[in-house]
Design a protein around this motif. Sequence first.
Motif, short mmCIF file in Angstrom:
data_model
loop_
_atom_site.label_atom_id
_atom_site.label_comp_id
_atom_site.label_asym_id
_atom_site.label_seq_id
_atom_site.Cartn_x
_atom_site.Cartn_y
_atom_site.Cartn_z
N LYS A 1 0.90 -1.39 -0.14
CA LYS A 1 -0.10 -0.06 0.07
C LYS A 1 0.71 1.39 0.04
O LYS A 1 0.46 2.45 -0.81
CB LYS A 1 -0.72 0.22 1.40
CG LYS A 1 -2.24 -0.94 0.95
CD LYS A 1 -3.22 -0.74 2.17
CE LYS A 1 -4.54 -1.38 1.89
NZ LYS A 1 -5.46 -1.15 3.08
N ASP B 1 -8.43 -4.62 -0.91
CA ASP B 1 -8.31 -3.41 -1.33
C ASP B 1 -7.37 -3.18 -2.57
O ASP B 1 -6.59 -2.16 -2.83
CB ASP B 1 -7.17 -2.79 -0.06
CG ASP B 1 -8.52 -2.41 1.09
OD1 ASP B 1 -9.66 -2.53 0.86
OD2 ASP B 1 -7.79 -2.10 2.02
N LEU C 1 -10.06 5.12 2.29
CA LEU C 1 -8.83 4.94 1.46
C LEU C 1 -8.36 6.12 0.74
O LEU C 1 -7.23 5.90 0.28
CB LEU C 1 -9.17 3.64 0.57
CG LEU C 1 -9.28 2.38 1.51
CD1 LEU C 1 -9.48 0.99 0.68
CD2 LEU C 1 -8.12 2.07 2.44
N GLY D 1 -9.70 -1.46 4.26
CA GLY D 1 -10.83 -0.71 3.54
C GLY D 1 -12.18 -1.72 3.61
O GLY D 1 -12.90 -1.80 4.29
#
Length: 583
Positions: A63, A92, A242, A412
């Motif tokens: 991420k 996600d 997010l 998320g």
Amino acid sequence: MAETVADLLVDRLIDWEVDTVFSLPGDGINGIFESLRRRQDHIKLIQVRHEEAAAFAACGYAKFSRRLGVCLATSGPGGLHLLNGLYDAKCDGQPVLAITGHTFHDLIGTHYQQDVDLVKVFSDVAAYNERVMGPAHVCNVVDEAVKTAIARRTVTHITIPKDIQDWSADGHRSKANIPMHSGDLYSEALPLPPTATLRHAAEMLNAGSRVAILAGRGCLTARKEILAVAETLAAPIVKPLLGKAVVSDDHPYTTGGIGLLGTAPSQEVLEECDTLLIAGSSFPYLEFYPKPGQAKAVQIDLDPSRIGLRYPADVGLVGHCWDVLRALMPLLKQKTDRAFLSKAQERMRHWNELMEIRGTRNDLPLKPQVVARALNEYLEHDAIICSDTGTVTTWAARHIQIRGDMEFSVSGTLATMANGLAYSIGAAVAFPGRQVVCFTGDGGLTMLMGELATIAKYRLPVKVIVIKNNVLGMIKWEQLAFEGNPQYGVQLQPIDFVAVARACGIAGFTVEDPALVRAVLGEAFHHAGPVLVEATVDPNEPPLPGKITTDQAWQFAKALAKGQKDRWDIIKTVVENKIREVV
């Protein structure tokens, strides 16, 4: 020089520029560990205390670094433990490669120890999912797994029987398997919508008199572009969680978050807009979108199957947000009527005043949002904030202020607990020079609390802020506000987290007086290494939505009438928060 199948595997990962693997050792992957040991100058092993944390850390690494995350687990239970973190990555849209061991190749399917068919187990979570059959097979499989994970932004899985890991690297190759036919280079397609489709989208956006932008995670690399579009269209930017770091929270063009954790101004923007630009978002909660037919919609997404998934799209633009927005910009006309934006900005001023009042309360017991708001004073311009799931997510969403080049993430779509600390491990490994903060609750931290030892072992300077109320707060409030029932089964046995942290070799601080919050945080953030701050807070502070629905108010009142034992404390807290319609 590769001597074994495990060597071929690790060398191929290095060819793909993988520099970190998150894992817990086990006899089913001893061959791979030996190869990692002999190549530790080229690829780093981060030993965690639970395989679930390895998968979460790989997801967090992906991420924040926007690179492939890799986790490794032993056969049987080790692989099973990865699943929650891998589903988090899948939900996600994060590229994560999971590698697992397996039992001896000639004992598979004979009820031998740890004989779990992980290819079957991973069939839903992994887009590419394969067992390695020998030395001539491994590089082909690694290449497919890596390319699929990156191209589709998802999870892939490789499993290797423990004895095959030790087989010689120069084993039998079939005539059809031409050496070096699979390359270690990936070139991403960068599609742009046709010019006619871009013009159609621009005409729709230009025609709207009340344009709103829903800017999700896909816009994290398109911050300048989304702001330029917002300025041209006089459009407020609403941020799913997010996408919290897409625009600074104090920017005049944003009304902050949306959903149960969002703001009232954002909800009002979506209730009143006549045109909606959805950019890089699959925000899942349909009830917060405009009513179908209320607004014309233009949607940008890299995945064509996501167009129209949440809201009926009139025009779909497939591609990266930064490319599509750049192509769209010259076709947009500057709006002179800025009344819709001005109205949203005025509402946001009132909302921010309310958040300031709530976030600076000095009454006892300590309010959780006071801790979240005080954190802003100590966050650096490029800090990485990893939030766990629960009521803490509400306080982080509403009171931690994104600015500069800060990054923020949470689990998320899966919305799983226990992600926060492991995310922070992945972030701190990916960016050793940046400030990393884990904002977690006592419920989420307890699930993978052993990872405090991981940040201590590697001296990762993570600042862990644990909001302690001795209750699974989000479930408590859902039982009250959504089900109309008194709380049940949510009370937690109190834990002295500071004592646990110190036992792991981490500095620990505690605070329960609002007058001391800033001083304690200041001391913690001036400490060079990992730190845990335990904030004991009011368990009756409600993380209520930005706008209360009639049904939520009724269910809440019904639950209190049924005999919630601390109902008078709850009523008092709610009244003090000026949400009188609930009671």
